[in-house]
Structure formats: structure tokens, C-alpha cells
Design a protein around this motif. Structure first.
Motif, PDB file in Angstrom:
ATOM      1  N   GLY A  69       1.224  -1.324   0.265  1.00 39.49           N
ATOM      2  CA  GLY A  69       0.077  -0.374   0.109  1.00 39.49           C
ATOM      3  C   GLY A  69       1.232   1.252   0.083  1.00 39.49           C
ATOM      4  N   LEU A  70       2.480   0.940  -0.077  1.00 38.96           N
ATOM      5  CA  LEU A  70       3.369   2.169   0.295  1.00 38.96           C
ATOM      6  C   LEU A  70       3.511   2.753  -1.495  1.00 38.96           C
ATOM      7  N   PRO A  71       3.555   4.880  -1.373  1.00 41.62           N
ATOM      8  CA  PRO A  71       3.965   5.326  -2.378  1.00 41.62           C
ATOM      9  C   PRO A  71       5.159   4.779  -3.444  1.00 41.62           C
ATOM     10  N   LEU A  72       5.236   5.031  -4.281  1.00 43.73           N
ATOM     11  CA  LEU A  72       6.275   4.240  -4.783  1.00 43.73           C
ATOM     12  C   LEU A  72       7.553   4.905  -4.362  1.00 43.73           C
ATOM     13  N   THR A  73       7.565   6.521  -3.929  1.00 42.01           N
ATOM     14  CA  THR A  73       8.243   7.350  -3.560  1.00 42.01           C
ATOM     15  C   THR A  73       9.224   6.628  -2.067  1.00 42.01           C
ATOM     16  N   VAL A  74       8.839   5.349  -1.807  1.00 37.00           N
ATOM     17  CA  VAL A  74       9.676   4.379  -0.461  1.00 37.00           C
ATOM     18  C   VAL A  74      10.960   3.544  -1.664  1.00 37.00           C
TER      19      VAL A  74
END
Lengths: 500, 211
Positions: free
Chosen positions: A173-178
């Protein structure tokens, strides 16, 4: 294997904030620049400065126009290095082997299960220890280095499960920025309409390899909770260094001690992280307008007491004050193992090492450091030769004698001592047919009643400073028993001392 | 004679002229304290310590804290050491110097010694602490023994090669012993303990002479 990653975001800003002596100063809006001048760009901002309207990339003038109370500080590479070293010490306080990169430290935490109930507690302990060191960190624990690094971008404390499928689900569920994609990859993902890690993970692996190459495979594996980046531990630094600079020259002890105390607290916190103590320190004072003053502070035993170290520095500065004001200071600590003290039931307690260190420092300030220490016999043919060495508190060997002293000491024998004149005094000696008959000098003028000798001694000719002397023991009319000698090369007489 | 050594937490003094044995008494006291594992320090007003003889007297040199202070610094140095606590014996060897010290200095030193339980042993040419010392011992030289035999053996060899002689004999054993009479001028003493006795100080380096 479970790897923890502690990440200090904006480490340059944190390095500067660590140097602020008062905690309330950190609450003020602060901006970070690299150089002087009104046009210098802002590189870092505290939360309060950002909330007040300042933005990264502004010049100092622009930021000050937005936030009049903005405090602009310059970043020093030494501060950043010290903060990075403190981050490594954070890792060393939990594990013997660490790997560091800019703003991050990795270490193994798989064997901490018996100390903490769960991994979240480990992560919280890491965060709390970082706060003691003056750093704010994000902590992630994962089964590999790459996943732990990703975790630190996801939140303050992130625990990624060891099973790949579970980690994938946690990251989905995390955004790709991570994943910290590079610009080209980010553009591609945006073009493909992929916004979350889960969407990237769901792409077919062979197709990703075909279209995005090795970089794409790396991010795809990360998104699937798989990572093969090895953990490569590095040896810790031997010395611990902290420094600070001030904008105006300091000429009195009070403000200097205030800054030194802050530096010492930081250094000793780092030592405590590594279960070490200070065995000696080097203080480098930057002087106004240029030049520096280097001071070595020796300690008889390792300590972690800031007050003792501060006192030793104060005594050294009192004994040898600086010529001009101080505009900067750096403390370099030589770490050593903490001295373990095991008291003996049958041995008297000696002075506390810390108090002894302070006493020796006070004595050194009073009589000079070259006049305080432990005497040492020098390997020389000249019997008056001896040296003094810095006293080290070493474990005292077991008592060699124990019990009651002798009740009847009548006629008891002891070792005959000699009271030396250092250096030997120049005297005049009257020589008769059987030897010296009178002596005259600053110490005494007397007839000689008994003269035993001569005893000729020569030596050290092989080392260049040879000597040849004739020794006499004389019982003088003033009642004293002197040892005198004649230098055979100069024919001059000297008074070595008297038996006492 | 002292009935158990120097009194703890008190100021004691030993005095006498040159060659009466003051230095030897200090060496013996320091050696005894350090051998028991206690901490001891020597404040030396004239830098007169002989390390070799101190070692022969049983002083573990690495454990002795030696402070070479000038006349004006001796009392301050002693105060600092006694105040530090933990020292069982702090010896103050004034040698022949006669510092002009106010009475209050001795009172203060005695108070600190009492507080820390440290033995402060003062050696001087004259009684300086007076009534402020708990024990006062006077030394007087009685007899000097010269090693006639050793001298007789050495003399014929003086014509020999100097360097060879230097290798054979490390230290000159000219004086072999010094005897002193000791009298307790002030101090606790039970009825059966004598107020006078004699001490013999032997030359320690005679053993190393291999003639």
C-alpha cells in the motif's frame, strides 16, 4: 538474519541542531546554508521555519523576508561527520558490527530477542538511544538491508516481516517514493500509471526485466519483499571527535565551559553507547584571528565523568591560558575499556580514580606536571639518575605482608636512605695526604672526621656522555654523613647528598 | 615504641639533624603502607628522593605518588592529597628547609587528616608542628659503620682498568650502616612501651657489590 536500519533524515541539519547548547534553541525557525552572504541558498529548514513559510532553494534574503525571526546557520563538514559518527555509535550500542552509509546505519538485531519482548520494542529502544545522542531517527527492521532502507522511508518505526510474502503485503500500500526510484524510472512508472509498491510488485517479472533492465529488476524484487544486498560490516573508528565554532571570540572561562560541557556530554554519550570510557583527550582550540592551541589532557584512569574532564581542562587552561580569544574547539577522545574495580576485603580502599585524576590535575597546576608522578629508576650507571612518569592507577598487587607489626623494635633494621641534592652541589674540598680533610659549599662548611674511599666509577663512554668519578663517603664535623664525588675530567668536587 | 604504627587520622612528625635517619624512616613507612596495598604519597620539598634506595626499601615505585613541591607549595600540595581521600599515608619531607608556616596551617592540615583518616607524616630538621602533632619522634645519630673490609678490597683494584671495575661493582659500598637513637617526645604510649630505642639503617646497595 534481521537487519535494523536507523536513518537520520537531513543529517546536515541535525548535525547543526546537535551543536546548539540549549534545547529551546532548536524550537526556533532555523535555516541551513553552505556559505556566507545573503544570496546563499537554503539547504535545510526546521519544521517551524517551514511552517512559517520558508522553503528550500530560497536565498537567505528571501527566507528572511518570509520569516524575520529566521536564524541562519552554516553547515560545517566536521559537524556532519560527528553526527554521522554518532549514528555509527548508535549502531554499536546494539551490535558489535555495523555498516554505515550517509545518514544511515545498519546492524544486526536478530539476537536481541532475549533483551526485548518484540522487534517494535527494539526499534523504540533504538529511537530512544538516538534521542540521547541528539539525533532524530527513523527505524526499520527487516530481513535484508535493502528492505530495511525502504522501511525507513515508510515511517518512523517500520517492522517488515521476515517472510517475503508478508513483507510484500506490508509494502503493497505504500507509494512508490519509498523505493527512491531514479528520475527515469519514476517517469516510466508514472507513464504506466503505477503509483504504489503493490502495483509494481504485481507486474510480471520477465516483462520488467525485458523493459527496464537490471535497475527495474532490483526495484521489482524490492517491491516483492525480496532483496539480496549483502551486509558488509565496517570496523568502528578508534577515536571520537566532536567540535564546535562560535561567531565571536571567547575570552573567559564561563562561556567556554558552557560550550565545552555540551561537547563533553555529547562525546561521553557516544562513549557510553560503546561501553567505553575516556582514557585521555586532546583539546584543540581555534584562536582569534588565526592559529590554534593544542592541549593534551592525560588521565590516570578511564572515566566517563564530564565534570572531572571539565575540571581537568579548566586546570590546564588556568595553568597555561590562551593568548587570545577562542573561536572554535574540538575534542578528540581516546577511548578505553571501563576500568573494572573489584574491592579486596583485606586491602585498604585507595582513592577513587576520578578524584585522584582531579587531584593530580590540581597538583600539576600547582607545581607543574613534570613534578607530579611516579618515580622510576633509569637504566643508567649514574646512580643519581631517575625519572618521573605519569601516574597510572593500576591494580595493586596482593599485600605482601600482613599482620601485626613487631612489638619489640629495639635494634630493628631498616634500609638506609640518602637525601639527594638534585643537581649535585658544587663544593670545594681540601685534600690531605690521606684524602679529603675539609669541605666547603653552600650546603655546609665542615672538617672531615672520617673519609672512606675513593671508589672510582666510570661509564656511559659508549653512549657519548661518559663520566669518570671518584666517590667518597665522609663523616663531617657537623655530624652529617655526606657522599661526595670528584669529576676526574674537570677535577671539580660535588656534593651528592647525605645519608639520612 | 609507637604501639601499632603512626596514628591514623593524625599529624605525626619525625625530626632530627642531618644523617639522623629521617629519610630512612619515611622510606620504611611508605614501604610498609604500599606493601599492604594502601595508597601513599610523598611530598618532597627538595626533590631529594633516591629511587634506587626507595625501591630497596620496599617501595613499589609505580604505586607511589611523588610530588616535588617548592617550599611554599608543600603544605598546599599535602592538603590537596589528604583532601582527595583514600590515601593511607601522606609523607611530607621538608629536608632542611624551614618553611614559615602559620599555626593555622597545621590546625587545618590536622583537621583534614582527621576527616579523611589519613596519616600525615612530617619529616624535618626541627619540630615544626609542635603540639598539633599527635606523635613526635626525635632521631639522633648514634653510630656510623664504614665497610672497612670492602674498602680494603676495593683499593688495590683502583689501578685496574676503570671500565672493567665499573662493570664489576655497580654501587660503592663505602658506608654500611647508620645507627640512630629514637626518642618518643609526644604520643600515646603504654606503660610497658619504651620511650627510647635504637634503629639501625643498613646500606641496601652493598649486596649488589660483587667484588
Amino acid at each position: 538474519m534481521r537487519i535494523a536500519c536507523a536513518h537520520a533524515p537531513q543529517i546536515a541539519l541535525q548535525a547543526v541542531l546537535r551543536g546548539l547548547a540549549e534545547p529551546h534553541e532548536r524550537e526556533a525557525p532555523i535555516a541551513l546554508t553552505t556559505g556566507p552572504g545573503a544570496r546563499a541558498p537554503i539547504l535545510g529548514l526546521t519544521r517551524n521555519a517551514r511552517l512559517a513559510g520558508a522553503c528550500l532553494g530560497m536565498t537567505v534574503t528571501q527566507a528572511r523576508a518570509m520569516v524575520p525571526s529566521l536564524r541562519v546557520m552554516r553547515v560545517r563538514q566536521a559537524d556532519v561527520d560527528a553526527a554521522q559518527a554518532a549514528l555509527q555509535d548508535l549502531g554499536l550500542s546494539f551490535a558489535p558490527r555495523i555498516e554505515a552509509e550517509s545518514g544511515r546505519v545498519f546492524f544486526q538485531v536478530g539476537d536481541l530477542g532475549s533483551l526485548y519482548p518484540n522487534e517494535r520494542a527494539v526499534a523504540q529502544a533504538i529511537g530512544a538511544r538516538a534521542t540521547q545522542l541528539g539525533l532524530a531517527v527513523r527505524v526499520a527492521i527487516a530481513s535484508s538491508k535493502g528492505l530495511a532502507r525502504v522501511g525507513t522511508r515508510a515511517g518512523a518505526i517500520v517492522i517488515l516481516p521476515g517472510v517475503a510474502g508478508a513483507a510484500k503485503a506490508r509494502l503493497a500500500g505504500l507509494p512508490l517514493t519509498v523505493l527512491d526510484l531514479d528520475e527515469e524510472m519514476h517517469k516510466t512508472m508514472r507513464h504506466w500509471g503505477i503509483k504504489t509498491v503493490g502495483e509494481l510488485a504485481s507486474l510480471p517479472g520477465p516483462e520488467v526485466t525485458l523493459r527496464l533492465g537490471a535497475t527495474g529488476v532490483h526495484f521489482h524484487r524490492l517491491a516483492n519483499g525480496m532483496d539480496a544486498e549483502p551486509f558488509l560490516p565496517q570496523p568502528p573508528a578508534d577515536a571520537i571527535e566532536e567540535g564546535t565554532e562560535v561567531d565571536y571570540p571567547i575570552e573567559s572561562w564561563e562561556p567556554l565551559s558552557f560550550l565545552l560541557r555540551g561537547l563533553l556530554d555529547r562525546v561521553l554519550q557516544r562513549l557510553a553507547c560503546r561501553s567505553l570510557a575516556c582514557a585521555g583527550l586532546t583539546l584543540r582550540l581555534s584562536l582569534n584571528p588565526r592559529g590554534f592551541d593544542l592541549r593534551e589532557i592525560a588521565l590516570p584512569s578511564p572515566t566517563r565523568e564530564a565534570s572531572i574532564l571539565l575540571q581537568l581542562i579548566r586546570l590546564d587552561l588556568e595553568r597555561r591560558p590562551t593568548d587570545t580569544g577562542v573561536v572554535g574547539m574540538t575534542i578528540l577522545i581516546r577511548p578505553a575499556r571501563v576500568r573494572s574495580t573489584q574491592l579486596d576485603l583485606f586491602r585498604p580502599n585507595g582513592p577513587a580514580p576520578e578524584r585522584l585524576a582531579a587531584t593530580i590535575a590540581r597538583l600539576s597546576a600547582l607545581v607543574g606536571p613534570e613534578h607530579v608522578g611516579a618515580p622510576r629508576v633509569v637504566d643508567s650507571w649514574k646512580e643519581e639518575m631517575m625519572a618521573i612518569e605519569f601516574p597510572m592507577v593500576e591494580p595493586i598487587t596482593s599485600p605482601t605482608t600482613r599482620g601485626k607489626p613487631s612489638e619489640n623494635n629495639n635494634g630493628q633494621q631498616a634500609t638506609l636512605g640518602i637525601h639527594r641534592f638534585r643537581p649535585p652541589r658544587d663544593i670545594e674540598v681540601l685534600i690531605g695526604p690521606t684524602g679529603p680533610t675539609a669541605l666547603r659549599g653552600k650546603e655546609t662548611t665542615a672538617r672531615i672526621l672520617i673519609a672512606a674511599g675513593p671508589y672510582r666509577m666510570s661509564g656511559e663512554w659508549w653512549a657519548g656522555g661518559g663520566f669518570c668519578r671518584e666517590y667518597w663517603d665522609v663523616h663531617a664535623s657537623d655530624g652529617a654523613l655526606y657522599r661526595i664525588h670528584q669529576d676526574r675530567e674537570s677535577s671539580r668536587w660535588y656534593l651528592d647528598g647525605y645519608y639520612d | 615504641m609507637l604501639g601499632g604504627g603512626w596514628p591514623r587520622g593524625e599529624l605525626s612528625e619525625v625530626y632530627g639533624p642531618r644523617s639522623s635517619g629521617r629519610t630512612s624512616v619515611i622510606y620504611a613507612s611508605l614501604g610498609a603502607a604500599l606493601k599492604r596495598g594502601a595508597a601513599a604519597a610523598l611530598v618532597d620539598a627538595e626533590s631529594a628522593l633516591d629511587a634506587r634506595r626507595a625501591q630497596h626499601a620496599g617501595i613499589p615505585l609505580r604505586q607511589l605518588l611523588w610530588v616535588c613541591a617548592s617550599q611554599s607549595q608543600t603544605l598546599k600540595s599535602t592538603e590537596l592529597l589528604v583532601s582527595a581521600g583514600g590515601f593511607e599515608l601522606v609523607a611530607l619531607d621538608l629536608g632542611d628547609s624551614v618553611p614559615h608556616l602559620p599555626t593555622t596551617a597545621w590546625i587545618r592540615l590536622r583537621q583534614i587528616a582527621q576527616r579523611q583518616g589519613t596519616v600525615v607524616l612530617l619529616a624535618a630538621g626541627f619540630p615544626l608542628a609542635g603540639s598539633f602533632s599527635a606523635t613526635s619522634v626525635q632521631l639522633q645519630q648514634k653510630n656510623v659503620d664504614f665497610g672497612q673490609q670492602a674498602c680494603a678490597r676495593l683499593r688495590p683494584r683502583l689501578g685496574a682498568d676503570d671500565h672493567a671495575l665499573a662493570r664489576v661493582v655497580a654501587h660503592p659500598p663505602l658506608v654500611t650502616a647508620l645507627a640512630s637513637s629514637v626518642s618518643l617526645e609526644r604520643g600515646r604510649r603504654s606503660a610497658e612501651q619504651a620511650a627510647h630505642c635504637s634503629l639501625v639503617f643498613r646500606e641496601p646497595l652493598r649486596e649488589s657489590a660483587r667484588t
